[in-house]
Design a protein around this motif. Structure first.
Motif, PDB file in Angstrom:
ATOM      1  N   VAL A 469     -31.453  -6.023  12.902  1.00 20.26           N
ATOM      2  CA  VAL A 469     -30.089  -5.951  13.386  1.00 20.26           C
ATOM      3  C   VAL A 469     -29.629  -4.507  13.333  1.00 20.26           C
ATOM      4  O   VAL A 469     -30.014  -3.761  12.447  1.00 20.26           O
ATOM      5  CB  VAL A 469     -29.185  -6.866  12.542  1.00 20.26           C
ATOM      6  N   GLY A 470     -28.782  -4.090  14.268  1.00 22.20           N
ATOM      7  CA  GLY A 470     -28.332  -2.715  14.313  1.00 22.20           C
ATOM      8  C   GLY A 470     -27.593  -2.296  13.058  1.00 22.20           C
ATOM      9  O   GLY A 470     -26.823  -3.053  12.473  1.00 22.20           O
ATOM     10  N   VAL A 471     -27.836  -1.066  12.628  1.00 22.36           N
ATOM     11  CA  VAL A 471     -27.180  -0.503  11.447  1.00 22.36           C
ATOM     12  C   VAL A 471     -25.796  -0.010  11.847  1.00 22.36           C
ATOM     13  O   VAL A 471     -25.631   0.659  12.867  1.00 22.36           O
ATOM     14  CB  VAL A 471     -28.014   0.655  10.872  1.00 22.36           C
ATOM     15  N   ARG A 472     -24.796  -0.329  11.026  1.00 21.47           N
ATOM     16  CA  ARG A 472     -23.428   0.040  11.329  1.00 21.47           C
ATOM     17  C   ARG A 472     -23.136   1.467  10.877  1.00 21.47           C
ATOM     18  O   ARG A 472     -23.614   1.921   9.843  1.00 21.47           O
ATOM     19  CB  ARG A 472     -22.445  -0.922  10.653  1.00 21.47           C
ATOM     20  N   VAL A 473     -22.322   2.170  11.663  1.00 20.09           N
ATOM     21  CA  VAL A 473     -21.782   3.476  11.298  1.00 20.09           C
ATOM     22  C   VAL A 473     -20.273   3.308  11.213  1.00 20.09           C
ATOM     23  O   VAL A 473     -19.625   2.964  12.208  1.00 20.09           O
ATOM     24  CB  VAL A 473     -22.143   4.561  12.333  1.00 20.09           C
ATOM     25  N   VAL A 474     -19.705   3.538  10.043  1.00 19.15           N
ATOM     26  CA  VAL A 474     -18.313   3.175   9.802  1.00 19.15           C
ATOM     27  C   VAL A 474     -17.562   4.321   9.133  1.00 19.15           C
ATOM     28  O   VAL A 474     -18.157   5.285   8.637  1.00 19.15           O
ATOM     29  CB  VAL A 474     -18.214   1.908   8.912  1.00 19.15           C
ATOM     30  N   ALA A 475     -16.234   4.190   9.137  1.00 11.00           N
ATOM     31  CA  ALA A 475     -15.378   5.080   8.365  1.00 11.00           C
ATOM     32  C   ALA A 475     -15.352   4.613   6.906  1.00 11.00           C
ATOM     33  O   ALA A 475     -15.672   3.452   6.616  1.00 11.00           O
ATOM     34  CB  ALA A 475     -13.971   5.083   8.953  1.00 11.00           C
ATOM     35  N   PRO A 476     -14.981   5.455   5.970  1.00 12.45           N
ATOM     36  CA  PRO A 476     -15.024   5.066   4.546  1.00 12.45           C
ATOM     37  C   PRO A 476     -14.206   3.819   4.228  1.00 12.45           C
ATOM     38  O   PRO A 476     -14.611   3.007   3.388  1.00 12.45           O
ATOM     39  CB  PRO A 476     -14.462   6.308   3.833  1.00 12.45           C
ATOM     40  N   GLU A 477     -13.060   3.621   4.886  1.00 16.84           N
ATOM     41  CA  GLU A 477     -12.207   2.479   4.571  1.00 16.84           C
ATOM     42  C   GLU A 477     -12.884   1.152   4.828  1.00 16.84           C
ATOM     43  O   GLU A 477     -12.525   0.135   4.217  1.00 16.84           O
ATOM     44  CB  GLU A 477     -10.907   2.548   5.382  1.00 16.84           C
ATOM     45  N   ALA A 478     -13.878   1.130   5.716  1.00 18.93           N
ATOM     46  CA  ALA A 478     -14.559  -0.126   6.036  1.00 18.93           C
ATOM     47  C   ALA A 478     -15.364  -0.669   4.861  1.00 18.93           C
ATOM     48  O   ALA A 478     -15.750  -1.840   4.870  1.00 18.93           O
ATOM     49  CB  ALA A 478     -15.472   0.063   7.245  1.00 18.93           C
ATOM     50  N   LEU A 479     -15.635   0.162   3.858  1.00 18.48           N
ATOM     51  CA  LEU A 479     -16.431  -0.292   2.718  1.00 18.48           C
ATOM     52  C   LEU A 479     -15.581  -0.846   1.580  1.00 18.48           C
ATOM     53  O   LEU A 479     -16.115  -1.261   0.554  1.00 18.48           O
ATOM     54  CB  LEU A 479     -17.289   0.862   2.186  1.00 18.48           C
ATOM     55  N   THR A 480     -14.267  -0.862   1.758  1.00 18.15           N
ATOM     56  CA  THR A 480     -13.387  -1.357   0.701  1.00 18.15           C
ATOM     57  C   THR A 480     -13.715  -2.816   0.382  1.00 18.15           C
ATOM     58  O   THR A 480     -13.678  -3.680   1.258  1.00 18.15           O
ATOM     59  CB  THR A 480     -11.917  -1.241   1.137  1.00 18.15           C
ATOM     60  N   GLY A 481     -14.062  -3.079  -0.851  1.00 18.88           N
ATOM     61  CA  GLY A 481     -14.373  -4.429  -1.292  1.00 18.88           C
ATOM     62  C   GLY A 481     -15.742  -4.932  -0.905  1.00 18.88           C
ATOM     63  O   GLY A 481     -16.110  -6.055  -1.270  1.00 18.88           O
ATOM     64  N   ALA A 482     -16.514  -4.157  -0.158  1.00 12.80           N
ATOM     65  CA  ALA A 482     -17.833  -4.597   0.312  1.00 12.80           C
ATOM     66  C   ALA A 482     -18.915  -4.173  -0.686  1.00 12.80           C
ATOM     67  O   ALA A 482     -18.671  -3.452  -1.662  1.00 12.80           O
ATOM     68  CB  ALA A 482     -18.119  -4.026   1.687  1.00 12.80           C
ATOM     69  N   ARG A 483     -20.141  -4.624  -0.410  1.00 12.39           N
ATOM     70  CA  ARG A 483     -21.278  -4.278  -1.266  1.00 12.39           C
ATOM     71  C   ARG A 483     -22.515  -4.166  -0.389  1.00 12.39           C
ATOM     72  O   ARG A 483     -22.823  -5.078   0.394  1.00 12.39           O
ATOM     73  CB  ARG A 483     -21.491  -5.358  -2.329  1.00 12.39           C
ATOM     74  N   TYR A 484     -23.221  -3.028  -0.479  1.00 11.40           N
ATOM     75  CA  TYR A 484     -24.398  -2.781   0.340  1.00 11.40           C
ATOM     76  C   TYR A 484     -25.542  -2.305  -0.552  1.00 11.40           C
ATOM     77  O   TYR A 484     -25.307  -1.629  -1.567  1.00 11.40           O
ATOM     78  CB  TYR A 484     -24.122  -1.717   1.410  1.00 11.40           C
ATOM     79  N   GLY A 485     -26.748  -2.618  -0.113  1.00 14.75           N
ATOM     80  CA  GLY A 485     -27.922  -2.133  -0.835  1.00 14.75           C
ATOM     81  C   GLY A 485     -28.105  -0.640  -0.684  1.00 14.75           C
ATOM     82  O   GLY A 485     -28.434   0.064  -1.650  1.00 14.75           O
ATOM     83  N   ARG A 486     -27.897  -0.118   0.519  1.00 17.52           N
ATOM     84  CA  ARG A 486     -28.057   1.318   0.779  1.00 17.52           C
ATOM     85  C   ARG A 486     -26.823   1.810   1.552  1.00 17.52           C
ATOM     86  O   ARG A 486     -26.495   1.261   2.605  1.00 17.52           O
ATOM     87  CB  ARG A 486     -29.318   1.594   1.616  1.00 17.52           C
ATOM     88  N   VAL A 487     -26.194   2.834   1.050  1.00 18.50           N
ATOM     89  CA  VAL A 487     -25.050   3.472   1.705  1.00 18.50           C
ATOM     90  C   VAL A 487     -25.404   4.937   1.919  1.00 18.50           C
ATOM     91  O   VAL A 487     -25.769   5.644   0.973  1.00 18.50           O
ATOM     92  CB  VAL A 487     -23.763   3.345   0.874  1.00 18.50           C
ATOM     93  N   PHE A 488     -25.308   5.406   3.181  1.00 19.08           N
ATOM     94  CA  PHE A 488     -25.628   6.784   3.539  1.00 19.08           C
ATOM     95  C   PHE A 488     -24.330   7.471   3.949  1.00 19.08           C
ATOM     96  O   PHE A 488     -23.746   7.141   4.987  1.00 19.08           O
ATOM     97  CB  PHE A 488     -26.640   6.821   4.685  1.00 19.08           C
ATOM     98  N   VAL A 489     -23.878   8.409   3.126  1.00 20.70           N
ATOM     99  CA  VAL A 489     -22.626   9.136   3.392  1.00 20.70           C
ATOM    100  C   VAL A 489     -22.983  10.497   3.971  1.00 20.70           C
ATOM    101  O   VAL A 489     -23.655  11.306   3.318  1.00 20.70           O
ATOM    102  CB  VAL A 489     -21.791   9.295   2.111  1.00 20.70           C
ATOM    103  N   LEU A 490     -22.528  10.762   5.188  1.00 22.24           N
ATOM    104  CA  LEU A 490     -22.779  12.029   5.869  1.00 22.24           C
ATOM    105  C   LEU A 490     -21.496  12.854   5.915  1.00 22.24           C
ATOM    106  O   LEU A 490     -20.394  12.309   6.009  1.00 22.24           O
ATOM    107  CB  LEU A 490     -23.283  11.786   7.293  1.00 22.24           C
ATOM    108  N   GLY A 491     -21.650  14.156   5.880  1.00 26.36           N
ATOM    109  CA  GLY A 491     -20.489  15.043   5.992  1.00 26.36           C
ATOM    110  C   GLY A 491     -19.645  15.100   4.739  1.00 26.36           C
ATOM    111  O   GLY A 491     -18.420  15.244   4.833  1.00 26.36           O
ATOM    112  N   ALA A 492     -20.271  15.003   3.548  1.00 22.32           N
ATOM    113  CA  ALA A 492     -19.514  15.039   2.295  1.00 22.32           C
ATOM    114  C   ALA A 492     -19.274  16.473   1.854  1.00 22.32           C
ATOM    115  O   ALA A 492     -19.432  16.827   0.686  1.00 22.32           O
ATOM    116  CB  ALA A 492     -20.268  14.267   1.212  1.00 22.32           C
TER     117      ALA A 492
END
Length: 911
Positions: A469-492
């Motif tokens: 399934v396609g990998v999502r690219v999201v803004a930081p707010e989209a992760l509020t309350g969520a849980r993921y095995g791998r999170v890749f933060v770009l532009g920090a």
């Protein structure tokens, strides 16, 4: 907890774990911040968010206003308050202040002491609210408060995934929550203070508070730095691909996060395509920015401007439409039609054009001057006319491939179509609404229409047929309350994420303080900074393994690591791609490696390597090769026919001659939008040739009088033959050009008294310096000194010639010597040849010229023959480039300065 019927606020360091233990989905209405937050809490897909719940519950009060309706009502309100001069500009800036007043409950009278500027925005909000009410619509900013004031039946509610609640949300949750409801709020790190405010507000409304001792999740952090943004994206997506294909992490457990989606979107898509990695960008873009939206915008622009040539041709030739083939386009290009009737005339003779003609009928209600009764009489009629228009122009394949965007367009039309679309002004109102829809309405941005499952196949894929399934690219707010095995933060990087905070626009410190004293809450810079900190904290809490990276350089700006690195105690190390992550990277690596022998098995690499070598040679300081015109294929100069134009072109730039005369490269014929110098020259030449037919054998006043008498009919024939009458507004320009020719004929320089018109537009053929030459002279006159050959020029200056002894100057005239030595003896046999001259029919005078140099002409012909024998036609930039249409093919520029062969260096071989 006080008991099963109590309404409880639960605080936990791990809200998801608390939700898994406390929420009873079948017995409670679950309100989750997102589907991902519900998934993290172990809840099924039958959840909804507070916003979606409000949208459904508010329907009892009216419909939620769409984006176009809100903008229209804002513009009307700003026009009433600020005047009509810049109502659209005020409306574009009015959203924040108007929303602020609406969220404050909109007091019926303005509070005292709020300042003149805030008072003006209160008046705008008042009129805006009244405008929405007249339309039966509600602004989303008021929806939660309206539902809380008249809530549906209370039921047990479970609220999960929200880090905090604003006052309207607190009131709403309290209003809809019955016994057995539970609100789970975080109590960890940056979230604690924000959640305390919401918990205290609910406690004041009778909720009880309890705390769970859940251990908070802790992420494993990888910190990286990359030289550039491109390197950062390549390294991150390579790690994403390894996680999917090597570590077996499901795509739903992987997410890419960036604060600056606009900056990263293009690079992410390009690299993901090269890696064979499907991405879904979770952002919204303007409808006009989508492929289908761009086509719809072209359609609306063409309708608004009464079907101009460029916009209408682009519309009909677009792949989404494909109603105009090359033959139809060539016909339209010649006439450059504008308006429905003109397009019908232009397309009548073409086969594919008949399909376009049928589609043109659907445009009738929208054209500037339709037949009587063709306009719809109500908004519903316009809506149906638009549907017929789409059916006629949009291909079924395009409609199916872009169905989500088409659905958004149709929904927007229901919101945007003016209710008063009746009468003479209806067309303008409808088209304005359509254009506004293109600018305002947004749709989800998707890289691929079929983003449910894709093949991930590349150089390193162990199972090329695996489906993910396609990998999502999201803004930081989209992760509020969520849980993921791998999170890749770009532009920090510092100044990127967390993002810098600025004063809210339109509200300075004085405005905020005066509004707060009146009970109106406006976010301060400190509030915005806390929100950004909450978003950053949410990203960390959502990850089991966290990739944190930043680019050290973006353009010319250097970047430093952001606050997240220090907060997490992580020191970034340099990224490195140990191996290619996709076929494109492997080919880039192998491009210059001669030890890689796989051209037979990889045709893309074979062609890429060839193209790379060509470009490398182009840019190096080496001799010109076949890709710079030195093709090495000899031609026999003596077996070809040469005109004066061909000889001059060859002497100016051999590559231009090769392309035009040997290869037959021509610009397609195109109608003129104005009287260009080329069209004016053709028109004048043609008209003078026809008019002077009556002057043959006459001289002086008799010749001028005969030409003047024939000029009107000659000009009419010439304007038809040259398509000058197709130029827009030609009827207003015609008299000026006709008068110019009348004055020209009476000018002594044009028809001197001692000149007798002898021949007109006469062709000739012969031999010149052993070359077979052909041509056509404009006019030959008889004088007492012999015949005079005359060539008309539109310009007033000396025409550019070929390169002579001085290769840097285009001063070798070949045309008049050719006329003197070949044309005159053949067209006036037995006559003495007096001279040949250029006559400017624009400046109405003879153009001075240098006397011919036979030795220079002979040297030119010798060089021409050597050049053709060697197949040597290099690009030779000069002043003639201003009139050349082959710039895209020759690719002249600074690179030619590196070459060892220049026009001067090549003097021994060719011109």
């Amino acid at each position: 907890m006080s008991g099963p019927a109590a309404r409880v606020v639960v605080r936990s360091a791990d809200p998801a774990a608390a939700a898994r233990a406390l929420v009873d989905g079948p017995r409670q209405r679950v309100l989750a911040a997102s589907l991902e937050a519900a998934r993290a809490a172990g809840l099924g897909p039958r959840t909804t968010s507070l916003a979606r719940f409000v949208r459904g519950a508010v329907r009892r009060h009216g419909r939620l206003a769409g984006a176009v309706t809100r903008r229209q009502a804002l513009r009307e309100a700003c026009e009433a308050v600020f005047g009509a001069s810049d109502a659209a500009g005020y409306a574009a800036r009015a959203t924040l202040p108007v929303t602020t007043w609406l969220r404050a409950g909109f007091p019926p009278s303005p509070p005292d002491g709020v300042g003149e500027r805030n008072l003006a925005w209160w008046r705008v909000a008042q009129r805006y609210r009244a405008g929405l009410q007249a339309r039966g619509a509600i602004d989303p900013a008021e929806a939660a408060r309206l539902v809380a004031a008249a809530p549906p039946e209370r039921v047990a509610v479970a609220l999960v995934g929200y880090p905090t609640l604003d006052p309207d949300e607190v009131a709403l949750v309290d209003a809809v929550s019955g016994p057995g409801s539970v609100v789970i709020l975080p109590q960890h790190g940056a979230w604690t203070v924000a959640a305390d405010v919401a918990a205290d507000a609910l406690q004041a409304l009778g909720w009880s508070i309890t705390t769970r001792a859940d251990p908070g999740p802790d992420a494993t952090v990888e910190a990286w730095r990359a030289a550039t943004l491109d390197d950062e994206v390549r390294a991150a997506l390579a790690a994403v691909k390894r996680a999917l294909l090597e570590d077996g992490v499901p795509a739903g457990e992987v997410v890419v996060v960036t604060r600056d989606l606009e900056r990263y979107a293009g690079t992410l898509r390009t690299v993901a395509h090269a890696y064979g990695l499907p991405l879904t960008l979770e952002r919204r873009v303007a409808l006009r920015a989508t492929p289908l939206g761009g086509w719809l915008a072209t359609l609306v622009d063409a309708l608004a401007d009464d079907l101009p040539f460029e916009a209408t041709a682009a519309l009909l030739r677009h792949p989404f439409c494909a109603l105009l083939d090359q033959a139809g386009f060539d016909a339209a290009r010649r006439w450059r039609p504008r308006g429905q009737a003109a397009w019908r005339r232009a397309l009548t003779r073409t086969v594919r054009g008949r399909d376009a003609l049928a589609a043109l009928d659907a445009l009738t209600p929208f054209v500037a001057r339709p037949p009587r009764g063709a306009r719809p009489s109500a908004a519903e009629g316009w809506r149906e006319a638009l549907e017929r228009l789409l059916e006629a122009f949009l291909s079924p394949a395009a409609a199916a491939a872009h169905e989500p965007v088409l659905l958004a367009w149709r929904r927007a039309l229901d919101d945007a179509m003016p209710a008063d679309a009746v009468g003479a002004s209806a067309r303008g109102a409808v088209l304005r609404s359509l254009r506004e829809t293109m600018r305002i309405v947004s749709v989800p941005d998707r890289q691929l229409p079929e983003d449910q499952a894709h093949d991930v196949a590349g150089a390193d894929a162990e199972a090329p047929g695996d489906r993910v399934v396609g990998v999502r690219v999201v803004a930081p707010e989209a992760l509020t309350g969520a849980r993921y095995g791998r999170v890749f933060v770009l532009g920090a990087a510092e100044g990127m994420f967390p993002a810098p905070v600025q004063d809210p626009p339109l509200f300075d410190a004085f405005d905020r303080e005066s509004l707060r004293s009146a009970g109106v809450v406006v976010a301060s810079p400190a509030d915005l900074a806390r929100r950004e900190r909450l978003a950053a904290w949410g990203v960390w809490r959502a990850a089991e393994r966290l990739w944190l990276s930043y680019p050290e350089q973006i353009g010319r700006d250097a970047r430093l690591p952001g606050l997240l690195f220090a907060a997490l105690g992580a020191t970034p190390g340099p990224v490195a791609l140990a191996r290619p992550a996709g076929p494109a990277e492997r080919r880039a690596r192998d491009l210059a490696r001669v030890d890689v022998v796989d051209a037979a098995t990889d045709p893309v690499l074979r062609h890429a390597r060839h193209a790379w070598r060509v470009e490398l040679t182009r840019e190096r300081a080496s001799e010109r090769d076949a890709f710079d015109g030195v093709v090495g294929r000899p031609l026999d100069a003596l077996s070809r026919r040469w005109s004066a134009t061909q000889l001059t072109t060859f002497g100016q730039c051999r590559f231009r001659w090769l392309a035009q005369s040997a290869w037959g490269v021509r610009e397609p014929r195109e109608g003129e939008v104005e009287v260009s110098p080329l069209l004016r020259g053709s028109l004048y030449h043609h008209a003078l040739a026809l008019a002077l037919q009556a002057s043959v054998g006459r001289s002086g006043e008799a010749a001028r009088s005969a030409a003047q008498g024939a000029l009107e009919s000659a000009f009419a024939a010439a304007e038809r033959a040259t398509d000058a009458d197709a130029v827009p507004h030609w009827r207003h320009l015609r008299g000026e050009h006709l008068e110019h020719l009348r004055v020209l004929i009476d000018t002594p320089a044009f028809l001197p008294d001692d000149h007798e018109v002898f021949r007109l537009e006469s062709g000739f053929a012969g031999t010149w310096h052993e070359l077979e030459v052909v041509g056509r002279v404009d006019r030959i006159d008889r004088t007492k000194d012999g015949v005079v050959v005359i060539d008309y020029k539109t310009g007033s200056g000396r025409p550019l010639g070929a390169r002579g002894f001085d290769a840097e100057r285009l001063d070798l005239d070949l045309q008049l010597p050719l006329y003197l030595e070949v044309a005159a003896p053949r067209l006036a046999p037995g006559e003495r040849v007096a001279s040949a001259r250029y006559l400017s029919i624009g400046a109405m005078r003879e153009i001075p010229r240098e006397p011919p140099n036979p030795a220079e002409a002979a040297d030119f012909v010798a060089r021409l023959r050597r050049s053709l024998a060697a197949g040597d036609y290099p690009v030779e930039p000069s002043d003639a480039c201003r009139f050349c249409s082959l710039e895209a093919a020759c690719r002249k520029g600074p690179r030619l300065e590196h070459k060892g062969r220049t026009p001067n260096a090549a003097r021994g071989a060719a011109p």
